[in-house]
Design a protein around this motif. Structure first.
Motif, mmCIF file in Angstrom:
data_model
loop_
_atom_site.group_PDB
_atom_site.id
_atom_site.type_symbol
_atom_site.label_atom_id
_atom_site.label_comp_id
_atom_site.label_asym_id
_atom_site.label_seq_id
_atom_site.Cartn_x
_atom_site.Cartn_y
_atom_site.Cartn_z
ATOM 1 N N THR A 42 0.818 -1.218 0.000
ATOM 2 C CA THR A 42 0.000 0.000 0.000
ATOM 3 C C THR A 42 0.854 1.272 0.000
ATOM 4 N N ARG A 43 2.162 1.111 0.128
ATOM 5 C CA ARG A 43 3.044 2.273 0.319
ATOM 6 C C ARG A 43 3.005 3.270 -0.838
ATOM 7 N N ASN A 44 2.891 2.758 -2.046
ATOM 8 C CA ASN A 44 2.949 3.666 -3.195
ATOM 9 C C ASN A 44 1.592 4.256 -3.569
ATOM 10 N N GLU A 45 0.574 3.887 -2.821
ATOM 11 C CA GLU A 45 -0.754 4.413 -3.116
ATOM 12 C C GLU A 45 -0.868 5.835 -2.577
ATOM 13 N N ARG A 46 -1.111 6.785 -3.472
ATOM 14 C CA ARG A 46 -1.079 8.192 -3.040
ATOM 15 C C ARG A 46 -2.349 8.608 -2.307
ATOM 16 N N ASP A 47 -3.476 8.033 -2.736
ATOM 17 C CA ASP A 47 -4.747 8.400 -2.099
ATOM 18 C C ASP A 47 -4.893 7.597 -0.803
ATOM 19 N N PRO A 48 -4.887 8.281 0.359
ATOM 20 C CA PRO A 48 -4.938 7.543 1.632
ATOM 21 C C PRO A 48 -6.192 6.672 1.761
ATOM 22 N N ALA A 74 -5.512 3.482 -0.126
ATOM 23 C CA ALA A 74 -4.544 2.680 0.633
ATOM 24 C C ALA A 74 -5.238 1.985 1.808
#
Ligand SMILES: [Zn+2]
Length: 243
Positions: free
Chosen positions: A120-126, A129
């Motif tokens: 989930t680290r590279n997912e920009r939208d919290p 994620a």
């Protein structure tokens, strides 16, 4: 420190030095987990932190010095944390999926692992994620007796589920408070165990290379020979070189 450990520490440092912090964490965990136990990627985040804390104790002792600057008056803030005390918070591992009940909502879940965080680290939208993490960690979700997709559960319920996950994995996020002696301003912070351990290893390796450089230049010994020496013997030679 034995020959193997000094040389191996230096090799670990050399492998990890070019990487970004999250990759370094992975290297440190792989090293810490090499002695057996489940692969570090499968460990809940708090258990992985405990592994790194134990590595810190084995390599540099239990004392962790935290420092920051007071945002109100710029005074230096310092706090000493004992890694042994933190390890005392580590609960026994969960035997299987944990259960969570919130009014009509019932869930089976596992704790987020290193791998979950990595995915989930590279997912920009919290929000995306968070949803991804829920889908990975919640194996079963029911409203009353009816199976429901976890993403249909109300946010307040999943927030409480998140709080329960944190309770069950208390070392996942290690918060502490620094209070300024000068102005009384309080500042809360999180202990990044991997960064702390890396900073110690990096300082150790650079000091070691400096010593190797001094002694190799004068005596022509190899890096391996010099690293294998006891620290006190190295110190005596360094004193002699400085005369
Ligand atoms: Zn202050």
């Amino acid at each position: 420190m034995s020959l193997a450990s000094g040389i191996e520490w230096l090799q670990l440092w050399e492998r990890a030095v070019p990487w970004a912090p999250h990759r370094r964490r992975r290297e440190l965990l792989a090293w810490a987990g090499a002695q057996g136990g489940p692969p570090p990627a499968q460990l809940p985040v708090g258990r992985a932190n405990a592994l790194l804390l134990r590595l810190h104790v084995a390599m540099f002792g239990p004392r962790i010095d935290c420092s920051a600057t007071c945002p109100a008056c710029a005074e230096a803030l310092e706090l000493e944390i004992d890694a042994g005390d933190l390890l005392g918070w580590e609960p026994p591992p969960l035997a299987g999926p944990a259960l969570f009940q919130d009014a009509e909502w019932g869930m089976s879940f596992r704790l987020p692992t290193e791998l979950d965080v990595e995915v989930t680290r590279n997912e920009r939208d919290p929000r995306v994620a968070r949803n991804l993490l829920l889908q990975r960690c919640v194996s079963e979700c029911r409203r009353g007796a009816e199976p429901v997709d976890i993403l249909l559960a109300p946010p307040e319920v999943t927030t409480r589920l998140g709080a329960r996950m944190e309770e069950l994995d208390p070392l996942a996020v290690i918060d502490f408070e620094l209070r300024c002696r000068g102005c009384g301003h309080g500042r809360s912070s999180s202990l990044e165990v991997d960064s702390i351990l890396w900073a110690r290893l990096d300082a150790w390796a650079r000091r070691m290379l400096d010593e190797v450089h001094e002694l190799a230049r004068v005596y022509g010994w190899t890096e391996r020979d010099i690293v294998a020496m006891s620290p006190w013997k190295r110190l005596v030679y360094l004193d002699l070189v400085a005369r």
